[in-house]
Design an enzyme around this catalytic site. Structure first.
Site, PDB file in Angstrom:
ATOM      1  N   TYR A 101      36.590 -14.585   3.858  1.00  0.00           N
ATOM      2  CA  TYR A 101      36.297 -15.711   3.075  1.00  0.00           C
ATOM      3  C   TYR A 101      36.521 -17.213   3.795  1.00  0.00           C
ATOM      4  O   TYR A 101      36.262 -18.245   3.281  1.00  0.00           O
ATOM      5  CB  TYR A 101      37.289 -15.961   1.890  1.00  0.00           C
ATOM      6  CG  TYR A 101      36.798 -14.836   0.885  1.00  0.00           C
ATOM      7  CD1 TYR A 101      35.457 -14.839   0.114  1.00  0.00           C
ATOM      8  CD2 TYR A 101      37.429 -13.882   0.533  1.00  0.00           C
ATOM      9  CE1 TYR A 101      35.209 -13.891  -0.765  1.00  0.00           C
ATOM     10  CE2 TYR A 101      37.305 -12.859  -0.550  1.00  0.00           C
ATOM     11  CZ  TYR A 101      36.270 -12.859  -1.008  1.00  0.00           C
ATOM     12  OH  TYR A 101      35.743 -11.826  -1.939  1.00  0.00           O
TER      13      TYR A 101
ATOM     14  N   ALA B  80      34.846 -12.657  -9.317  1.00  0.00           N
ATOM     15  CA  ALA B  80      34.838 -11.363  -9.914  1.00  0.00           C
ATOM     16  C   ALA B  80      34.243 -11.494 -11.148  1.00  0.00           C
ATOM     17  O   ALA B  80      33.516 -10.321 -11.354  1.00  0.00           O
ATOM     18  CB  ALA B  80      36.144 -10.714  -9.748  1.00  0.00           C
TER      19      ALA B  80
ATOM     20  N   PRO C 278      38.362 -16.586 -10.567  1.00  0.00           N
ATOM     21  CA  PRO C 278      39.739 -15.948 -10.463  1.00  0.00           C
ATOM     22  C   PRO C 278      39.945 -15.864  -8.755  1.00  0.00           C
ATOM     23  O   PRO C 278      38.909 -15.555  -8.277  1.00  0.00           O
ATOM     24  CB  PRO C 278      39.728 -14.802 -11.055  1.00  0.00           C
ATOM     25  CG  PRO C 278      38.388 -14.328 -11.193  1.00  0.00           C
ATOM     26  CD  PRO C 278      37.796 -15.649 -11.709  1.00  0.00           C
ATOM     27  N   ASN C 279      41.136 -16.304  -8.496  1.00  0.00           N
ATOM     28  CA  ASN C 279      41.576 -15.887  -6.831  1.00  0.00           C
ATOM     29  C   ASN C 279      40.998 -16.866  -5.947  1.00  0.00           C
ATOM     30  O   ASN C 279      41.427 -17.148  -4.897  1.00  0.00           O
ATOM     31  CB  ASN C 279      41.309 -14.582  -6.481  1.00  0.00           C
ATOM     32  CG  ASN C 279      42.075 -13.421  -7.315  1.00  0.00           C
ATOM     33  OD1 ASN C 279      43.143 -13.564  -7.246  1.00  0.00           O
ATOM     34  ND2 ASN C 279      41.471 -12.310  -7.845  1.00  0.00           N
TER      35      ASN C 279
ATOM     36  N   HIS D  22      28.129 -18.258  -4.282  1.00  0.00           N
ATOM     37  CA  HIS D  22      29.041 -17.588  -3.820  1.00  0.00           C
ATOM     38  C   HIS D  22      29.057 -17.650  -2.321  1.00  0.00           C
ATOM     39  O   HIS D  22      28.151 -17.947  -1.670  1.00  0.00           O
ATOM     40  CB  HIS D  22      28.616 -15.993  -3.944  1.00  0.00           C
ATOM     41  CG  HIS D  22      28.479 -15.604  -5.201  1.00  0.00           C
ATOM     42  ND1 HIS D  22      29.636 -15.339  -6.266  1.00  0.00           N
ATOM     43  CD2 HIS D  22      27.304 -15.397  -6.100  1.00  0.00           C
ATOM     44  CE1 HIS D  22      29.051 -15.112  -7.325  1.00  0.00           C
ATOM     45  NE2 HIS D  22      27.974 -14.947  -7.219  1.00  0.00           N
TER      46      HIS D  22
ATOM     47  N   GLU E  69      24.180 -20.479 -10.017  1.00  0.00           N
ATOM     48  CA  GLU E  69      25.201 -19.682  -9.413  1.00  0.00           C
ATOM     49  C   GLU E  69      25.566 -19.485  -7.905  1.00  0.00           C
ATOM     50  O   GLU E  69      24.724 -19.608  -7.049  1.00  0.00           O
ATOM     51  CB  GLU E  69      24.856 -17.879  -9.623  1.00  0.00           C
ATOM     52  CG  GLU E  69      25.883 -16.884  -9.461  1.00  0.00           C
ATOM     53  CD  GLU E  69      25.289 -15.550  -9.696  1.00  0.00           C
ATOM     54  OE1 GLU E  69      24.124 -15.591 -10.439  1.00  0.00           O
ATOM     55  OE2 GLU E  69      26.102 -14.635  -9.191  1.00  0.00           O
TER      56      GLU E  69
ATOM     57  N   ARG F  82      44.308 -16.230   2.365  1.00  0.00           N
ATOM     58  CA  ARG F  82      44.404 -14.748   2.613  1.00  0.00           C
ATOM     59  C   ARG F  82      42.943 -14.293   2.953  1.00  0.00           C
ATOM     60  O   ARG F  82      42.005 -15.201   2.715  1.00  0.00           O
ATOM     61  CB  ARG F  82      44.636 -14.040   1.192  1.00  0.00           C
ATOM     62  CG  ARG F  82      46.051 -14.656   0.460  1.00  0.00           C
ATOM     63  CD  ARG F  82      47.141 -13.675   0.511  1.00  0.00           C
ATOM     64  NE  ARG F  82      48.284 -14.285  -0.012  1.00  0.00           N
ATOM     65  CZ  ARG F  82      48.462 -14.445  -1.107  1.00  0.00           C
ATOM     66  NH1 ARG F  82      47.777 -13.882  -2.328  1.00  0.00           N
ATOM     67  NH2 ARG F  82      49.620 -15.336  -1.588  1.00  0.00           N
TER      68      ARG F  82
ATOM     69  N   ASN G 279      30.936 -20.767  -9.533  1.00  0.00           N
ATOM     70  CA  ASN G 279      31.228 -19.512  -8.731  1.00  0.00           C
ATOM     71  C   ASN G 279      32.334 -18.807  -9.453  1.00  0.00           C
ATOM     72  O   ASN G 279      33.392 -19.194  -9.659  1.00  0.00           O
ATOM     73  CB  ASN G 279      32.064 -19.933  -7.205  1.00  0.00           C
ATOM     74  CG  ASN G 279      32.284 -18.725  -6.503  1.00  0.00           C
ATOM     75  OD1 ASN G 279      32.239 -17.332  -7.012  1.00  0.00           O
ATOM     76  ND2 ASN G 279      32.780 -18.844  -5.110  1.00  0.00           N
TER      77      ASN G 279
ATOM     78  N   ARG H 276      27.695  -6.880   0.539  1.00  0.00           N
ATOM     79  CA  ARG H 276      28.844  -6.370   0.390  1.00  0.00           C
ATOM     80  C   ARG H 276      28.728  -5.001  -0.229  1.00  0.00           C
ATOM     81  O   ARG H 276      27.839  -4.249  -0.531  1.00  0.00           O
ATOM     82  CB  ARG H 276      29.490  -7.270  -0.215  1.00  0.00           C
ATOM     83  CG  ARG H 276      29.567  -8.741   0.628  1.00  0.00           C
ATOM     84  CD  ARG H 276      30.863  -9.509   0.099  1.00  0.00           C
ATOM     85  NE  ARG H 276      32.118  -9.085   0.389  1.00  0.00           N
ATOM     86  CZ  ARG H 276      32.995  -9.519  -0.313  1.00  0.00           C
ATOM     87  NH1 ARG H 276      32.856 -10.957  -1.088  1.00  0.00           N
ATOM     88  NH2 ARG H 276      34.446  -9.121  -0.499  1.00  0.00           N
TER      89      ARG H 276
HETATM   90  O1  CA2 Z   1      31.731 -14.762  -2.232  1.00  0.00           O
HETATM   91  C1  CA2 Z   1      32.204 -15.308  -3.372  1.00  0.00           C
HETATM   92  O2  CA2 Z   1      32.127 -16.632  -3.513  1.00  0.00           O
HETATM   93  C2  CA2 Z   1      32.822 -14.438  -4.391  1.00  0.00           C
HETATM   94  O3  CA2 Z   1      32.274 -14.863  -5.765  1.00  0.00           O
HETATM   95  C3  CA2 Z   1      34.294 -14.398  -4.305  1.00  0.00           C
HETATM   96  C4  CA2 Z   1      35.101 -13.497  -5.257  1.00  0.00           C
HETATM   97  C5  CA2 Z   1      34.374 -11.998  -5.114  1.00  0.00           C
HETATM   98  O4  CA2 Z   1      34.915 -11.312  -6.185  1.00  0.00           O
HETATM   99  C6  CA2 Z   1      32.901 -12.119  -5.500  1.00  0.00           C
HETATM  100  O5  CA2 Z   1      32.206 -10.629  -5.449  1.00  0.00           O
HETATM  101  C7  CA2 Z   1      32.105 -12.929  -4.590  1.00  0.00           C
HETATM  102  C8  CA2 Z   1      36.504 -13.501  -4.753  1.00  0.00           C
HETATM  103  C9  CA2 Z   1      37.225 -14.667  -4.646  1.00  0.00           C
HETATM  104  C10 CA2 Z   1      38.555 -14.285  -4.224  1.00  0.00           C
HETATM  105  O6  CA2 Z   1      38.778 -15.150  -3.253  1.00  0.00           O
HETATM  106  C11 CA2 Z   1      39.880 -14.861  -2.441  1.00  0.00           C
HETATM  107  C12 CA2 Z   1      40.235 -15.548  -1.327  1.00  0.00           C
HETATM  108  C13 CA2 Z   1      41.339 -15.211  -0.574  1.00  0.00           C
HETATM  109  C14 CA2 Z   1      41.657 -14.298  -0.598  1.00  0.00           C
HETATM  110  C15 CA2 Z   1      41.660 -13.278  -1.835  1.00  0.00           C
HETATM  111  C16 CA2 Z   1      40.610 -13.499  -2.570  1.00  0.00           C
END
Ligand code: CA2
Length: 147
Positions: A22, A76, A9-10, A99, A97, A17, A73, A106
């Site tokens: 990121y 969340a 997700p996301n 990330h 896995e 964003r 990946n 974090r």
């Molecule tokens: O670091 C990673 O790849 C994560 O899997 C990214 C997830 C986060 O919940 C994990 O803890 C670590 C979040 C992905 C959402 O990505 C966004 C990108 C731009 C704006 C908002 C969210």
């Protein structure tokens, strides 16, 4: 060598964003980098993203017999999903896995991965390069480097 990249997700928001967390690279940019390296290494890649937990579970289940390795990946869902963990364990397909960020550096709630125990290993903190390292790890599982 057939490798399935799954994104949770996301991750479709990447590059649009929170660039301070990121980066500015989009998921489409990352897919292009992965495809280029995969072609050079003789691997074929399927690259998918979903915001739905059940869709990820379904893709993991149906990967059996279709793919050699999954690079995941889970975003969340990494920190919340027993369903994903069970699906990975059930397929038996080696899963890596990955990330973008270093989840251990974090917030506390990101330190725990519910899927880590059923994955071959974890790559975290290298930005888009985590995907390329994931690809290399996947190829190495399929065709171990000769020593
Ligand atoms: O670091 C990673 O790849 C994560 O899997 C990214 C997830 C986060 O919940 C994990 O803890 C670590 C979040 C992905 C959402 O990505 C966004 C990108 C731009 C704006 C908002 C969210």
């Amino acid at each position: 060598m057939k490798i399935l990249f799954l994104n949770g997700p996301n991750l479709n928001l990447l590059g649009t964003r929170e660039p301070q967390v990121y980066g500015k690279t989009t998921l489409g940019d990352i897919e292009a980098l992965v495809r280029k390296q995969a072609t050079a290494r003789g691997a074929s890649v399927d690259f998918r993203q979903t915001n739905l937990e059940g869709e990820l579970v379904g893709w993991i289940q149906t990967a059996k017999g279709q793919f050699d390795v999954i690079v995941l990946n889970a975003a969340a869902y990494t920190h919340t999903s027993v369903a994903l963990r069970d699906a990975i364990a059930a397929t038996g397909i080696p899963t890596i896995e990955i990330h973008l960020s270093n989840i251990h550096a974090r917030e506390e709630f990101r330190h725990k991965s519910l899927i880590a125990g059923v994955c071959r290993g974890q790559i975290a903190g290298f930005g888009a390069n985590s995907y390329l390292l994931g690809l290399e790890a996947a190829i190495n599982i399929i065709e171990p480097a000769k020593k």
